[in-house]
Design an enzyme around this catalytic site. Structure first.
Site, PDB file in Angstrom:
ATOM      1  N   GLY A   1      -6.819  -5.706 -27.768  1.00  0.00           N
ATOM      2  CA  GLY A   1      -8.133  -5.776 -28.407  1.00  0.00           C
ATOM      3  C   GLY A   1      -9.213  -6.314 -27.496  1.00  0.00           C
ATOM      4  O   GLY A   1      -9.113  -6.249 -26.278  1.00  0.00           O
ATOM      5  N   SER A   2     -10.270  -6.851 -28.117  1.00  0.00           N
ATOM      6  CA  SER A   2     -11.459  -7.283 -27.373  1.00  0.00           C
ATOM      7  C   SER A   2     -11.195  -8.548 -26.565  1.00  0.00           C
ATOM      8  O   SER A   2     -10.449  -9.433 -26.988  1.00  0.00           O
ATOM      9  CB  SER A   2     -12.596  -7.558 -28.343  1.00  0.00           C
ATOM     10  OG  SER A   2     -13.624  -8.278 -27.693  1.00  0.00           O
ATOM     11  N   THR A   3     -11.861  -8.630 -25.406  1.00  0.00           N
ATOM     12  CA  THR A   3     -11.741  -9.820 -24.568  1.00  0.00           C
ATOM     13  C   THR A   3     -12.386 -11.042 -25.215  1.00  0.00           C
ATOM     14  O   THR A   3     -12.156 -12.157 -24.777  1.00  0.00           O
ATOM     15  CB  THR A   3     -12.372  -9.601 -23.184  1.00  0.00           C
ATOM     16  OG1 THR A   3     -13.743  -9.258 -23.362  1.00  0.00           O
ATOM     17  CG2 THR A   3     -11.665  -8.493 -22.436  1.00  0.00           C
TER      18      THR A   3
END
Lengths: 133, 386
Positions: A61-63
């Site tokens: 997923g997103s950082t």
């Protein structure tokens, strides 16, 4: 049983395992206020990671997920230690800024929720107490 | 990983908490990905800007980092901000102020190369924002991995990045040859090609042959779509991009892209105008040429749009459009240029039912948000729109 991995963030912790066999997304996947897993695709959805030793194969997923780990820590809802099969940027960064001991290179499929473990991240070791011990 | 004496001192905390944490991140990433050392970077591009994305968790971290004296040590620009209601904008401003206090140039755009931050060939940089990463690597020939927000910020503070991945010559070679047999001519053809390749290839380095993109904007758009539907960070186009020579070895697999592949992407995003209530141009942020083209298309159309048109662009491009009179023309036809912001990272659920766009990246995200999507070239959109 003693498993040997690699140190990502140093430190020691002892506690009860919560194990997911699926990659975990922290942004949108874990509630930073409660430490409850909300990721719809997770096999530990609805469970609490706060105060446990959290094991899963890898992050996804997103950082921005790194900041969610940091918020968990600030809210007192972080896991005591993190064990992963393969470290990647999101979870490693989150563990570093939150100072959560972290080990990678562990075969997570060998681990079961509810079992007590001792993590010595400085040595990259995970000691699994057999049930009843 | 080898560390210099000074790097060791930073890691030991001799230069304070912020530098120490930033260094810990870089060293851990270097160890994870097998870097031999840290290398200096020329610039950073930091993601994690929209309040919708970073939320209170991100603000909390940035606040602590600023209080600990975090300052960037190389030229650093920012990703687009979000737009929302008053409460949202207040939080958004708070985020921008925190970055400003770190010494970051608060130009919030996914196309820093159209303004404040243009690297040169061979420069090592630490950029996040997947579309800017693929542009910098492929079109400019600068070198960056696909950084995340926190890792690019750590690099900006230390001024270095671990030497692995696309910083190394050997990893910049193609891993697959793409024989483009489809006719790929327009902006949206390239968007569809990029979308198709991203979905098909994952994180390969594709080498495209059989296509000659006429404009830089086509390369920008193709790369953005690849990086959204997949995780491509570098591509080569035979005869066109700076590193195509020597990028292929024998024994590479070849895949072909046929007319049907491009058509399939376009058909996937062909919702009727009945379900569309906004037109979006400028994902990634529009160039001045794109803005000018829209102004001309609107003039040819001759009557205002009933469906509002938004063009997202960097503040640099917006300033030029203002000065050259294009903004005024666009506004006359119910269009607006929105500077330094992005709808994809804004809390827009419920604002619109559907969007018409020429962007493969936007099509990908807006469909995933549950919107109707119509993907077509700007020329057709502006001609056909109600």
């Amino acid at each position: 049983m003693k498993l040997k991995g690699r140190k990502i963030v140093g430190g020691k912790a002892e506690g009860e395992l919560i194990v997911s066999q699926k990659p975990l997304s922290f942004l949108g996947g874990v509630d930073p206020e409660t430490g409850i897993v909300t990721d719809a695709e997770s096999d530990i959805r609805g469970q609490i990671i706060a105060g446990k030793i959290l094991a899963f194969p890898r992050g996804k997923g997103s950082t921005v997920g790194s900041y969610v780990i940091y918020a968990l820590k600030k809210n007192g809802k972080a896991p005591k230690a993190i064990i992963v099969g393969e470290a990647e940027t999101i979870v490693a960064t989150g563990a570093i800024i939150s100072e959560i001991p972290m080990v990678d290179g562990i075969d997570v499929s060998k681990l079961r929720s509810g079992v007590k473990v001792k993590v010595d991240a400085d040595r990259g070791e995970v000691e699994v107490h057999e049930s009843g011990e | 990983m080898y560390l210099t004496k000074e790097e060791e001192l930073i890691l030991a905390g001799e230069y304070g908490y912020a530098l120490q944490k930033a260094m810990e991140i870089l060293v851990a990433l270097g160890e994870i990905y097998g870097a031999d050392r840290l290398i200096p970077i020329k610039s950073a591009q930091v993601a994690g800007v929209s309040y919708k994305n970073i939320g209170e968790a991100g603000i909390g971290f940035l606040c602590d980092f600023v209080e600990a004296g975090a300052k960037v040590s190389v030229y650093t620009t920012l990703n687009p901000a979000g737009i929302g209601d008053d409460e949202f904008m207040e939080k958004q401003e708070e985020v921008l102020n925190l970055y400003r206090e770190m010494g970051i140039e608060v130009t919030s755009t996914c196309t820093p190369y159209y303004g404040a931050n243009l690297p040169k060939f061979g420069d090592h940089i630490a950029w996040s924002e997947s579309s800017a990463v693929v542009f910098a690597n492929s079109v400019i020939g600068a070198r960056t991995n696909r950084e995340g927000g926190p890792s690019s910020l750590a690099s900006a503070i230390v001024g270095k990045t671990p030497n692995y991945g696309l910083h190394l010559e050997e990893n910049r070679k193609a891993t697959v040859i793409v024989d483009v047999q489809a006719k790929v001519k327009t902006f949206v053809d390239y968007a569809a090609l990029g979308y198709h390749l991203g979905r098909t290839l994952g994180n390969d380095v594709p080498y495209l042959r059989g296509t000659q993109p006429e404009k830089t904007e086509f390369l920008k758009e193709m790369g953005a779509a690849m990086a959204a539907s997949g995780s491509i960070a570098l591509y080569h186009v035979e005869g066109e991009t700076p590193e195509y020579r020597g990028a292929i070895d024998d024994n590479l697999e070849t895949i072909t892209v046929e007319e049907g592949d491009i058509k399939a992407v376009k058909e996937q995003f062909s919702d009727d105008w009945d379900g569309i209530d906004m037109i979006l141009i400028g994902c990634p942020h529009a160039s001045l040429q794109e803005v000018k083209e829209i102004a001309e298309l609107l003039r040819m159309r001759g009557r205002p749009l009933r469906v509002p048109l938004f063009i997202t662009a960097s503040r640099a491009v917006k300033a030029l459009a203002d000065a050259l009179g294009y903004t005024e023309i666009i506004e006359r036809y119910n269009g607006r240029i929105i500077a330094d912001s992005c709808f994809v990272v804004s809390p827009i659920k419920g604002w619109y039912r559907g969007i018409a766009t020429n962007s493969g990246k936007s099509a990908f995200y807006f469909r995933s948000f549950g919107f109707n999507v119509r993907l077509d070239d700007a020329e057709n959109l502006i001609k056909e729109a109600p």
